[in-house]
Motif scaffolding. Sequence first.
Motif, short mmCIF file in Angstrom:
data_model
loop_
_atom_site.label_atom_id
_atom_site.label_comp_id
_atom_site.label_asym_id
_atom_site.label_seq_id
_atom_site.Cartn_x
_atom_site.Cartn_y
_atom_site.Cartn_z
N ASP A 1 0.83 -1.21 0.00
CA ASP A 1 0.00 0.00 0.00
C ASP A 1 0.86 1.26 0.00
O ASP A 1 0.52 2.25 -0.64
N VAL A 2 1.96 1.19 0.74
CA VAL A 2 2.76 2.38 0.98
C VAL A 2 3.71 2.71 -0.15
O VAL A 2 3.92 3.88 -0.49
N THR A 3 4.28 1.69 -0.78
CA THR A 3 5.31 1.92 -1.80
C THR A 3 4.90 2.92 -2.88
O THR A 3 5.64 3.88 -3.16
N PRO A 4 3.72 2.78 -3.51
CA PRO A 4 3.36 3.77 -4.54
C PRO A 4 3.09 5.16 -3.98
O PRO A 4 3.18 6.16 -4.71
N LEU A 5 2.80 5.24 -2.68
CA LEU A 5 2.45 6.52 -2.07
C LEU A 5 3.68 7.31 -1.62
O LEU A 5 3.56 8.47 -1.24
N ILE A 6 4.85 6.66 -1.67
CA ILE A 6 6.10 7.39 -1.37
C ILE A 6 6.99 7.43 -2.62
O ILE A 6 8.20 7.66 -2.52
N SER A 7 6.40 7.21 -3.77
CA SER A 7 7.19 7.17 -5.01
C SER A 7 7.86 8.50 -5.31
O SER A 7 8.89 8.55 -6.00
N ASP A 8 7.30 9.61 -4.80
CA ASP A 8 7.89 10.93 -5.05
C ASP A 8 8.84 11.36 -3.93
O ASP A 8 9.34 12.49 -3.95
N ALA A 9 9.11 10.47 -2.98
CA ALA A 9 10.07 10.79 -1.93
C ALA A 9 11.48 10.84 -2.52
O ALA A 9 11.82 10.08 -3.42
N GLU A 10 12.27 11.76 -1.97
CA GLU A 10 13.64 11.95 -2.46
C GLU A 10 14.63 11.78 -1.31
O GLU A 10 14.25 11.83 -0.13
N ALA A 11 15.88 11.59 -1.67
CA ALA A 11 16.92 11.49 -0.65
C ALA A 11 16.90 12.74 0.21
O ALA A 11 16.82 13.86 -0.30
N GLY A 12 16.96 12.54 1.52
CA GLY A 12 16.93 13.67 2.45
C GLY A 12 15.56 13.97 3.00
O GLY A 12 15.42 14.68 4.00
N ASP A 13 14.48 13.46 2.34
CA ASP A 13 13.15 13.60 2.91
C ASP A 13 13.06 12.79 4.19
O ASP A 13 13.87 11.87 4.43
N LEU A 14 12.08 13.12 5.01
CA LEU A 14 11.95 12.48 6.33
C LEU A 14 10.74 11.58 6.37
O LEU A 14 9.64 11.98 5.98
N LEU A 15 10.91 10.37 6.87
CA LEU A 15 9.83 9.44 7.13
C LEU A 15 9.58 9.43 8.64
O LEU A 15 10.52 9.27 9.43
N VAL A 16 8.31 9.58 9.04
CA VAL A 16 7.95 9.55 10.46
C VAL A 16 7.00 8.39 10.70
O VAL A 16 5.97 8.26 10.04
N LEU A 17 7.33 7.54 11.68
CA LEU A 17 6.54 6.36 12.02
C LEU A 17 6.23 6.34 13.51
O LEU A 17 6.96 6.94 14.31
N GLN A 18 5.18 5.61 13.88
CA GLN A 18 4.83 5.39 15.28
C GLN A 18 4.65 3.88 15.50
O GLN A 18 5.03 3.09 14.66
N GLY A 19 4.03 3.51 16.62
CA GLY A 19 3.90 2.10 16.94
C GLY A 19 2.57 1.48 16.58
O GLY A 19 2.29 0.35 17.01
N ASN A 20 1.74 2.16 15.80
CA ASN A 20 0.40 1.65 15.51
C ASN A 20 0.35 0.63 14.38
O ASN A 20 -0.61 -0.13 14.29
N LEU A 21 1.33 0.62 13.51
CA LEU A 21 1.34 -0.34 12.41
C LEU A 21 1.86 -1.69 12.90
O LEU A 21 2.43 -1.80 13.98
N SER A 22 1.67 -2.72 12.09
CA SER A 22 2.25 -4.02 12.45
C SER A 22 3.77 -3.91 12.39
O SER A 22 4.33 -3.06 11.68
#
Length: 301
Positions: free
Chosen positions: A119-140
Motif C-alpha cells: 500500500d505504501v510503496t506507490p504513495l512514497i514514489s515521489d520521496a527523495e533522498a533527504g526527505d523524512l519518514l515519520v513512524l509510530q507504533g500503531n502499524l504491524s
Amino acid sequence: MKVFVVGNIAMDQTLAVDRMPLEGESIFGSKISNDLGGKGTNQAIVLGRCGIPTILIAAIGTDAQSQQMRERLAREPVVDRLVERQDIPGDTTIVLKDTDGGNVNITTVDCARSLRIADVTPLISDAEAGDLLVLQGNLSMAATSDIIRAARKKGMRVALNPSPLSPDIAQLLPGLDILFLNEHEAEQITGAQKQAAVQYLLDLDIDIVVLTLGASGALLGQQDGIVEVPAQRIDVADSTGAGDTFQSVAIGSALRRGEWIDRQSLSIAAMAAAITVSRFGTTAAFPTQAELDALLEQRNN
C-alpha cells in the motif's frame, strides 16, 4: 524537503472522570470532545501547521465516522494519501482524562494494522533522498520494518516514536536517525532510566534520542553528549496530544531553520506543548498555524 508520516487516523472520544477506574469498577464520566486524532494524524497536522510540506499515509474505513475524519482532515494543511478499507471500520481512540489532566488511551488498530508495504510503496514514489519518514507504533511490526527498509533505499531519514509500544520494537531501533520516546517506553526497552537509557539508545547507533520526562522536561541525546531541556510550567487541562505536539514542533522548528534537532528545537517544542495541554480535545487543542508561526519566527530569529 518533504515529511512523509505513515501512521494511523482515528476519531478521539474524550471522557472526563474524577479518577481512573479500578478493575471491575463502574464510574461516572462526562463527554468532553469528539475530535480527529490518531498519533500519525496528530503528528502530521502539527507538522503541517508548522509550515512543513507534509504527507499523511494511513488506512481508513468507509463508514460514517471515517467520512467525518476525511472531512476534518481536509481542513488541515496536510496532503492526505489515505488507503480505503471497505470491510474495516475506521479506528477509534477512547481517552479517559482525570482531574489532574492526566489521561489513558485505548486505541483500535484494525485499520492501521491492515496497512502493508504494498500500500505504501506507490504513495512514497515521489520521496527523495533527504526527505523524512515519520513512524509510530500503531502499524504491524512487519509493515514498520518493511517501510523503514524502503525509505532507506530512497535515502530518506527515519524518525520513530514507538508508542504504542510493542516488545519487538527494539529490533528496529539500531541506525535510526531520530527516536522520540517517554520514560516508560525507554525503561521497557533499555531497562535503564533517564541519562543511562539515552546512552544505551545512542550506543545502538541512533543519531538523535529525545527522551521526554513530562513536567521535568526532556533529554536530548546526540553522539557528542546529553543535555537537559526544561519543560514549560503551566496548569494542565488535558494532556492528550502533548507528546505529538512536542515531537512535531521540534522537527518543524529544526527544518524551518535548515538545521537538525537541537536544544533550541526542544525549547520551542516545549512552549508549543504547553499550549496543547492548556486546552481540551486533540486537534482542537493543538496550536494554530498563526500561533506556531509566531512562536517559530520569534524563536528562530
